[in-house]
Design an enzyme around this catalytic site. Structure first.
Site, PDB file in Angstrom:
ATOM      1  N   SER A 164       0.870  -1.165   0.000  1.00 51.29           N
ATOM      2  CA  SER A 164       0.000   0.000   0.000  1.00 51.29           C
ATOM      3  C   SER A 164       0.909   1.217   0.000  1.00 51.29           C
ATOM      4  O   SER A 164       2.097   1.093   0.294  1.00 51.29           O
ATOM      5  CB  SER A 164      -0.897  -0.011   1.233  1.00 51.29           C
ATOM      6  OG  SER A 164      -1.819   1.051   1.163  1.00 51.29           O
TER       7      SER A 164
ATOM      8  N   ARG B  18       0.320  -4.860  -6.326  1.00 54.98           N
ATOM      9  CA  ARG B  18      -0.954  -5.425  -5.884  1.00 54.98           C
ATOM     10  C   ARG B  18      -2.075  -4.690  -6.603  1.00 54.98           C
ATOM     11  O   ARG B  18      -2.015  -3.469  -6.767  1.00 54.98           O
ATOM     12  CB  ARG B  18      -1.087  -5.223  -4.367  1.00 54.98           C
ATOM     13  CG  ARG B  18      -2.316  -5.851  -3.734  1.00 54.98           C
ATOM     14  CD  ARG B  18      -2.211  -7.369  -3.657  1.00 54.98           C
ATOM     15  NE  ARG B  18      -3.318  -7.963  -2.910  1.00 54.98           N
ATOM     16  CZ  ARG B  18      -4.436  -8.412  -3.480  1.00 54.98           C
ATOM     17  NH1 ARG B  18      -4.619  -8.319  -4.781  1.00 54.98           N
ATOM     18  NH2 ARG B  18      -5.377  -8.955  -2.734  1.00 54.98           N
TER      19      ARG B  18
ATOM     20  N   THR C 198      -7.389   1.755   3.712  1.00 55.93           N
ATOM     21  CA  THR C 198      -7.071   1.118   4.996  1.00 55.93           C
ATOM     22  C   THR C 198      -8.134   1.428   6.049  1.00 55.93           C
ATOM     23  O   THR C 198      -8.613   0.526   6.735  1.00 55.93           O
ATOM     24  CB  THR C 198      -5.694   1.577   5.485  1.00 55.93           C
ATOM     25  OG1 THR C 198      -4.724   1.291   4.474  1.00 55.93           O
ATOM     26  CG2 THR C 198      -5.306   0.854   6.753  1.00 55.93           C
TER      27      THR C 198
ATOM     28  N   CYS D 137       1.548  -7.973 -16.393  1.00 55.65           N
ATOM     29  CA  CYS D 137       2.078  -8.658 -15.215  1.00 55.65           C
ATOM     30  C   CYS D 137       3.341  -7.932 -14.750  1.00 55.65           C
ATOM     31  O   CYS D 137       4.294  -7.803 -15.503  1.00 55.65           O
ATOM     32  CB  CYS D 137       2.403 -10.111 -15.523  1.00 55.65           C
ATOM     33  SG  CYS D 137       3.283 -10.881 -14.140  1.00 55.65           S
TER      34      CYS D 137
ATOM     35  N   CYS E 221       5.551 -14.979  -9.242  1.00 58.84           N
ATOM     36  CA  CYS E 221       4.278 -14.288  -8.994  1.00 58.84           C
ATOM     37  C   CYS E 221       4.289 -13.555  -7.653  1.00 58.84           C
ATOM     38  O   CYS E 221       4.601 -14.135  -6.619  1.00 58.84           O
ATOM     39  CB  CYS E 221       3.141 -15.302  -9.020  1.00 58.84           C
ATOM     40  SG  CYS E 221       1.543 -14.598  -8.605  1.00 58.84           S
TER      41      CYS E 221
ATOM     42  N   CYS F 243      -0.405 -10.265  -7.223  1.00 56.91           N
ATOM     43  CA  CYS F 243      -1.121  -8.997  -7.394  1.00 56.91           C
ATOM     44  C   CYS F 243      -2.534  -9.210  -7.907  1.00 56.91           C
ATOM     45  O   CYS F 243      -3.384  -8.355  -7.766  1.00 56.91           O
ATOM     46  CB  CYS F 243      -0.344  -8.055  -8.305  1.00 56.91           C
ATOM     47  SG  CYS F 243      -0.437  -8.443 -10.057  1.00 56.91           S
TER      48      CYS F 243
ATOM     49  N   CYS G   1      -3.765 -10.702 -13.484  1.00 59.51           N
ATOM     50  CA  CYS G   1      -4.106 -11.619 -14.585  1.00 59.51           C
ATOM     51  C   CYS G   1      -5.526 -12.158 -14.426  1.00 59.51           C
ATOM     52  O   CYS G   1      -6.246 -12.338 -15.414  1.00 59.51           O
ATOM     53  CB  CYS G   1      -3.086 -12.747 -14.676  1.00 59.51           C
ATOM     54  SG  CYS G   1      -2.749 -13.592 -13.129  1.00 59.51           S
TER      55      CYS G   1
END
Lengths: 543, 249
Positions: free
Chosen positions: A51, A299, A335, A488, A511, A514, A517
């Site tokens: 974040s 993310r 948040t 990606c 990977c 996130c 995909c």
């Protein structure tokens, strides 16, 4: 039926982010007898948290009025704030930010590492008696007689071919009266639950963004703790939503990142490269000079807001935080809303537990009566305005919405398309020439992924499941020229043998979880499933 | 037969550590910590010996800060029966560790002490050997196979150019090498059960061990970054460069 062991709890929470942890804490505050278990797929709490983050302490304040005395890691108050509209060479600073873009006025907010905040929340939760098990992924929803009765963790030690390896350990059933899904944006179990109970009926499609972040250490003389910079405009075209952030915080640290709206149309667009090249803009470049890059991560986040929030409860549980889509997009904050949703869900669960009700339905009305709803309601038209009219007009609408309508417009703008429907064929899109990395300020994908400390046990089935490889060739390659190899951020997807018979290689061990995909694939042909627990990135403190 | 397994809490092997900007050491604050992988192998081997009936009890011990109890819980989740946490400052030196372990050995009287051959943080490869020296016990280091035969420990060691098998009378020290076994996962049910296994905490100072540091770190630096390569146009150019620039042929 199975060799799995099972254990009973009052409440099982899937995901150790701010929503899940706040729910766990609230449950034990309201009922110290409640048996609460929280699982997290990351190797530890915070390992998968990405974040910005500037956070509003409102929900934390309600959860722990004494958060300061308890030593919560909110150490850098926002001191200065700059918002720029960028052109290729120049940056135009938006004046009177608190009136034009009141959502972005950050007075009273803090620049934090959200991973560190979550680690702290986990300590508080454990002290209250919550059982927390990191390193275990919720792999399966248990549904019996149309009620969610818990989740099962994934089997460990399955080989690449799907056989039981020498270290095979079956997963475990964590059974509960109530199961709360707090997996963050595009949760893999949340997706199944939404489908099973048809929770998205009658709401707008969710729209997403992909946030890619770096943490830098910069020379002390250039560090301005509490400085918050945002930008929009260049390098994205007017049709594409997104922008950069840069925050000074902690001990000479800078958090920099870039969010690209995943409803982008140009198949040649690469969010990673947009993020890299924005660092070269004069508004940002000076912040990186003489510094070194420490961490990298990415993310997806939910941007749809109020119109896209599904039904929140179902028999035996509820959706929390960004799994439901509680992020406030114009504020670029999720948040405080995630935590609030977790706390309200906890209240509803305690209430349902007392009355022995199957569905904690009070959650929905509690949300409606809370500031969470008011906030999302007043913000609801901003993001769809950008989707409809582009960045410049969208920003004008946002200013009009804030200054004249004050978020009280009698209309609601809707999202018409899911993000996987917006890509245009490669032949209709203009390729984008991205600059080569200079290895000082800009870098390539692989050296970036290296800084996410990502690891997956090698000998396990690929956790990115392509439903139909034939479709990849005829749609993803023939029409769109493999957009996944560009969106990606971790170089998982690679189109090879493109001169002869193009095929897709999936480097799943890269990977960073996130979920892009799963969101953006044009035919929804890719399912992101949980790999073996503890796999994925290991974001350190400061992320 | 009782087996003592010392385990160390180290920065997780997946984490790429960074040198502190002042060059005094490696930044460890806020990083994920795990059990030293060689110690995991030692725990696994000890647990397997107990499962085979060769051993009766497996005791894990860790020396360090309070959080090292997480590492001990992992050892117990893998199968250790109980554990001992010796509280001390962060990262004591091998000699101090060996002396603490000697005190624990005198208290617990194990027949075997099973250690990892080295810790992945400082790569010292010293504690097992020092402990053997302090106790006057035999040692089988770099073990790739361990069998208990007629009350003796037969240890196959990895040495330059092959393997060597030594037969040790117990009590003895064994240090585990990479190929000894593949450690099991700590499963969720076992992690839950491990929470209830006994964990005793003692202070290093109560053992009467001198923990004074004897080593000084002069400086810590990152390895030089590799320079970017170039593409050569032809074999002739390659040969020319190898001969005149790299001067290797």
């Amino acid at each position: 039926m199975s060799e799995r062991e099972a254990m009973e709890f009052d409440v099982v929470i899937v995901g150790g982010g701010p929503a899940g942890l706040a729910a766990a804490i609230r449950l034990r505050q309201l009922n110290p007898e409640a048996n609460v278990c929280l699982i997290e797929k990351g190797s530890e709490i915070g390992a998968h948290i990405v974040s910005g983050a500037v956070i509003e302490p409102r929900a934390l304040e309600e959860l722990f009025p004494d958060w300061l005395e308890r030593g919560a890691p909110l150490k850098t108050p926002v001191t200065e704030e700059e918002m720029y509209f960028l052109t290729e060479k120049k940056g135009f600073r938006i004046p009177a930010l608190d009136r034009v873009m009141p959502h972005l006025a950050n007075h009273g907010n803090y620049v934090v590492s959200l991973g560190d905040v979550c680690r702290w929340l986990a300590e508080q939760a454990e002290a209250l008696g919550v059982e927390i098990y990191p390193g275990f992924a919720g792999a399966e929803v248990l549904i019996e007689k149309n009620r969610v009765v818990g989740v099962a963790t994934g089997d460990m030690g399955i080989t690449r071919d799907g056989e039981k390896g020498p270290n095979y350990q079956p997963g475990m059933e964590l059974r509960a009266k109530y199961t709360l899904f707090a997996e963050g944006c595009r949760g893999s179990l949340t997706k199944q639950v939404m489908e099973h109970y048809n929770l998205r009926k009658g709401v707008d499609p969710q729209t997403y963004g992909l946030g890619i972040k770096e943490v830098w250490e910069i020379p002390a003389e250039n560090h301005r703790p509490g400085l918050v910079v945002h930008s929009f405009g260049w390098p994205l075209d007017d049709k594409t939503y997104g922008g950069a952030w840069l925050y000074h915080f902690g001990e000479n640290l800078v958090s920099y990142g870039f969010v690209t709206g995943l409803d982008y149309e140009n198949t040649w667009l690469s969010p990673f490269d947009e993020m890299q090249r924005t660092k070269l803009h004069p508004v940002f470049r000076k912040h990186f000079e003489g510094g070194r890059r420490l961490i990298y991560g990415a993310r997806a986040l939910s941007e749809g807001g109020l119109q896209s929030i599904p039904r929140l409860t179902f028999p035996g549980g509820a959706l929390l935080g960004d799994s439901a889509g509680f992020l406030n997009t114009p504020k670029i904050k999720g948040t405080h809303t995630a935590m609030k949703s977790g706390m309200l869900a906890a209240e509803a669960v305690i209430d349902a537990m007392k009355a022995d009700r199957v569905e904690p339905a009070a959650y929905t009305s509690l949300v409606r009566q809370s500031w969470l709803y008011d906030e999302l309601k007043s913000a609801r038209n901003v993001r769809p305005a950008f989707a409809r009219w582009g960045s410049k007009l969208g920003a004008l609408y946002a200013g009009f919405d804030a200054m004249v309508l004050r978020g009280k417009a009698p209309w609601t703008l809707h999202f018409k398309h899911a993000d996987n429907e917006t890509l245009k064929p490669a032949s209709l899109c203009t390729p984008i020439a991205y600059p080569k990395p200079d290895n000082k300020i800009t870098f390539d994908k692989l050296s970036s992924v290296f800084l996410s400390n990502t690891n997956h046990e090698e000998d396990q089935p690929v956790h990115l499941k392509v439903r139909n490889m034939g479709l990849w060739k005829t749609v993803n390659w023939d029409v769109f020229r493999s957009p996944e190899s560009r969106y990606c951020p971790a170089a998982v997807y690679e189109a090879v043998d493109t001169d002869t018979e193009a095929r897709l290689v999936i480097n799943s061990q890269n990977c960073v979880h996130c979920k892009t995909c799963d969101i953006k694939d044009p035919t929804q042909n890719i399912d992101w499933c949980t790999p073996e627990g503890a796999g994925g990135p290991n974001y350190p403190a400061g992320m | 037969m009782k087996i003592l397994v010392p385990v160390k809490r180290v920065v997780d092997y997946n984490i790429k550590v960074l040198v502190k900007s002042d060059g005094t050491g490696v930044e460890t604050a806020g990083l994920k910590m795990s059990m030293n992988p060689f110690d995991e192998i030692a725990v696994e081997e000890a647990v397997r010996l107990r499962e085979k009936g060769s051993a009766t009890e497996v005791i894990a011990v860790s020396i360090g800060v309070q959080q090292a109890q997480d590492t001990l819980r992992t050892a117990m989740a893998m199968g250790a029966d109980r554990s001992i946490l010796v509280l001390s400052e962060e990262s004591p030196e091998p000699l101090a560790v060996a002396k603490v372990l000697k005190a624990i050995v005198e208290k617990e009287k194990p027949d075997l002490v099973f250690l990892g051959k080295q810790a992945i943080d400082d790569d010292m490869n010293a504690t097992g050997q020092m402990l053997a020296g302090l106790l006057g016990w035999g040692q089988g280091t770099f073990a790739s196979k361990v069998e208990i035969v007629d009350g003796r420990a037969e240890v196959t060691r990895e040495v330059d150019g092959g393997t060597e098998t030594v037969s040790l009378s117990v009590p003895a020290i064994v240090t585990a090498d990479l190929r000894l076994n593949e450690p099991r996962y700590a499963s969720l049910p076992n992690i839950m059960k491990a929470k209830k296994k006994p964990l005793e905490t003692i202070q290093a100072t109560d053992l009467g061990v001198d923990m004074t540091r004897r080593l000084t770190t002069v400086s810590v630096a990152e390895p030089p970054t590799r320079k970017a390569g170039i593409k050569v146009g032809s074999v002739a150019e390659l040969v020319e460069k190898l001969r005149n620039e790299a001067k290797v042929i």
